[in-house]
Structure formats: structure tokens, C-alpha cells
Write an enzyme that holds these catalytic residues in place. Structure first.
Site, short mmCIF file in Angstrom:
data_model
loop_
_atom_site.label_atom_id
_atom_site.label_comp_id
_atom_site.label_asym_id
_atom_site.label_seq_id
_atom_site.Cartn_x
_atom_site.Cartn_y
_atom_site.Cartn_z
N ASN A 89 0.85 -1.19 0.00
CA ASN A 89 0.00 0.00 0.00
C ASN A 89 0.89 1.24 0.00
O ASN A 89 2.02 1.19 0.47
CB ASN A 89 -0.87 0.01 1.27
CG ASN A 89 -1.79 1.21 1.33
OD1 ASN A 89 -2.41 1.59 0.34
ND2 ASN A 89 -1.88 1.84 2.50
N HIS B 157 0.79 5.09 1.47
CA HIS B 157 0.04 5.93 2.42
C HIS B 157 0.69 7.31 2.47
O HIS B 157 1.92 7.42 2.54
CB HIS B 157 0.05 5.28 3.80
CG HIS B 157 -0.70 6.09 4.82
ND1 HIS B 157 -2.08 6.09 4.87
CD2 HIS B 157 -0.27 6.92 5.79
CE1 HIS B 157 -2.47 6.92 5.83
NE2 HIS B 157 -1.40 7.43 6.40
N SER C 49 4.66 6.73 2.41
CA SER C 49 5.27 5.45 2.81
C SER C 49 4.69 4.31 2.00
O SER C 49 3.47 4.22 1.84
CB SER C 49 4.96 5.16 4.29
OG SER C 49 5.38 6.20 5.14
N ASP D 70 -2.74 0.63 8.21
CA ASP D 70 -1.55 1.45 7.96
C ASP D 70 -0.41 1.09 8.92
O ASP D 70 0.44 1.94 9.24
CB ASP D 70 -1.86 2.96 8.06
CG ASP D 70 -2.95 3.39 7.09
OD1 ASP D 70 -3.01 2.81 5.99
OD2 ASP D 70 -3.72 4.30 7.43
C1 GAR Z 1 -2.61 8.90 -2.77
O1 GAR Z 1 -2.06 10.11 -2.34
C2 GAR Z 1 -2.43 7.84 -1.71
O2 GAR Z 1 -1.29 8.03 -0.94
C3 GAR Z 1 -3.67 8.00 -0.88
O3 GAR Z 1 -4.68 8.31 -1.78
C4 GAR Z 1 -4.13 9.03 -2.88
C5 GAR Z 1 -4.66 8.38 -4.15
O4 GAR Z 1 -4.32 9.13 -5.26
N1 GAR Z 1 -3.94 6.82 -0.15
C6 GAR Z 1 -4.50 6.80 1.04
O5 GAR Z 1 -4.85 7.80 1.63
C7 GAR Z 1 -4.68 5.43 1.63
N2 GAR Z 1 -4.97 5.50 3.02
P1 GAR Z 1 -4.39 8.48 -6.70
O6 GAR Z 1 -5.79 7.86 -6.82
O7 GAR Z 1 -4.24 9.65 -7.63
O8 GAR Z 1 -3.31 7.47 -6.82
#
Ligand code: GAR
Length: 222
Positions: free
Chosen positions: A111, A113, A140, A149
Site C-alpha cells: 500500500n 500511504h 510510505s 496502515d
Molecule cells: C494517494 O495520495 C495515496 O497516498 C492516498 O490516496 C491518494 C490516491 O491518489 N492513499 C490513502 O490515503 C490510503 N490510506 P491516486 O488515486 O491519484 O493514486
């Protein structure tokens, strides 16, 4: 499977899909020795669906009513079984997966995060970093375990928080680094340099007791 066999990857998304897109492009450019078998969204309105179709990747949606956790996971398992991926990348996938589901993919699910874990697990990380007036933030890549997480962190990006930052500017800076470090960590996994063993992450035969940190504080990010 031998180290030269390309990894079969499934990517799970809920939103814009910018990380998914970066991963697909890194596979195609040969920076990850993997092939993206399927992109699955739990939301029919995820912007990433359009993106993955435009990239020509097999794409599916499994929308689920709130609270229908087990039925969603049954459908997800069926879809995954049909594609038989070697690894799963959660890329902005905002649904919490049950412990039994996570256990069944332990060691082969990563994942990304948007925080320097273990700081700021959960949601609204950029807002919380700004409220705390932190000077550093980042992202991360970690193995997914049943603890939200909380799995072993493999790779982090560190960025500077600027005095004029808003959630929008800060999240854009962090995301630009996500698009670098997530393909990098998946590349290690595909080369079997990154392994899950004895409940920990191992890189190049060495147990990672602390994550690898890439410092982008002085970098020009786009
Ligand atoms: C990313 O910034 C990722 O780190 C976050 O969602 C965004 C998705 O962007 N993930 C989380 O918050 C997971 N807990 P994307 O759809 O443009 O890749």
C-alpha cells in the site's frame, strides 16, 4: 516462480488513479518487471477507471453498499482468482479490508500511504500535518497487514512543508514523490529483492528494521 518471470500485478483503486497510472507506465517502460493483469475499483465513479481503460488495462468495478464488507470481499476474491495475480498494489484504495482477507494475501500486498508512517495513520494526513505545523511530511510504501496502515514500511519519501502550503499544494508535492517511490518498491518486489519473511520486510537479504528513506526536500518536483 523464477526471478525472471514477470510478476502479475492487480491494482486496487478508489479515486483518481495517478499512482495506478505511474505503476502501469513503469511496467511498460521496464522499470518494474511486472505486467498489470487487472485494475479494480470499489467505486463506479473513480476517475482512475477512465485512466486505466485509456491505458488498455483490463478494468473492473465492484461497487458495494456501505456495510456490505464480506460480499464485497467475496466478489473481489472471485475477480482476483480469475486473474491469479502474484501481488496486489493498493493505490489510493480507500476501503478497509478485513483481517482474513489481508491474511490471505500477506506478504504480497503493498500500500502507499500519504504520511511518514507511523505518523498520521488514517485519513486527512496533509491537513493534520499542516495543523501540527510539522516541517516535514511524505509518503510510505508498506506491506499490508491486518493493522490499518501498520504493516512493515519498506520505502519512504520525505518532502519539506513550505510556510505557504495548503492541503492542495502539500498533497501535490507528496503525490509527485509517490509516483517515484511506489514503482521503485514494486520493482524490488518484482525482482524478488523485496520479500516478506518472519513478519518483516527484507530487502536484498537484509531485514528492514527501518524503512529506506528518499529525501526530496531539496528536489524540484512536478
Ligand atoms: C494517494 O495520495 C495515496 O497516498 C492516498 O490516496 C491518494 C490516491 O491518489 N492513499 C490513502 O490515503 C490510503 N490510506 P491516486 O488515486 O491519484 O493514486
Amino acid at each position: 516462480m523464477s526471478a525472471s518471470t514477470p510478476l502479475k500485478l492487480a491494482i486496487l483503486i478508489s479515486g483518481r488513479g495517478s499512482n495506478m497510472s505511474a505503476i502501469v507506465q513503469a511496467c511498460r517502460a521496464g522499470r518494474i518487471a511486472a505486467q498489470v493483469a487487472v485494475v479494480i475499483s470499489d467505486r463506479a465513479d473513480a476517475g482512475g477507471l477512465e485512466r486505466s481503460r485509456a491505458l488498455g488495462v483490463d478494468t473492473g468495478t465492484l461497487p458495494a453498499a456501505p456495510g456490505a464488507g464480506n460480499r464485497f470481499e467475496q466478489a473481489l476474491t472471485e475477480t482476483l482468482n480469475a486473474h491469479r495475480p502474484d501481488a496486489i498494489a493498493l493505490a489510493g484504495f480507500m476501503r478497509i479490508l478485513s483481517a482474513p482477507f489481508v491474511e490471505s494475501y500477506l506478504g504480497c500486498m503493498l500500500n502507499i500511504h500519504p504520511s511518514l508512517l507511523p505518523a498520521y495513520r488514517g485519513l486527512h494526513t496533509h491537513r493534520r500535518v499542516l495543523a501540527a505545523r510539522d516541517s516535514e511530511h511524505g509518503a510510505s510504501v508498506h506491506f499490508v497487514t491486518a493493522q490499518l496502515d501498520g504493516g512493515p514500511v519498506v520505502l519512504q519519501s520525505k518532502v519539506a512543508v513550505q510556510p505557504a502550503d495548503t492541503e492542495t499544494t502539500l498533497s501535490a508535492r507528496v503525490q509527485a514523490t509517490e509516483h517515484i517511490i511506489y514503482p521503485e518498491a514494486l520493482g524490488w518486489l518484482a525482482q524478488r529483492r523485496l520479500l516478506w519473511r518472519e513478519g518483516a520486510a527484507w530487502l536484498d537479504g537484509r531485514r528492514l528494521d527501518a524503512p529506506i528513506v528518499e529525501d526530496f526536500r531539496a528536489a524540484a518536483l512536478h
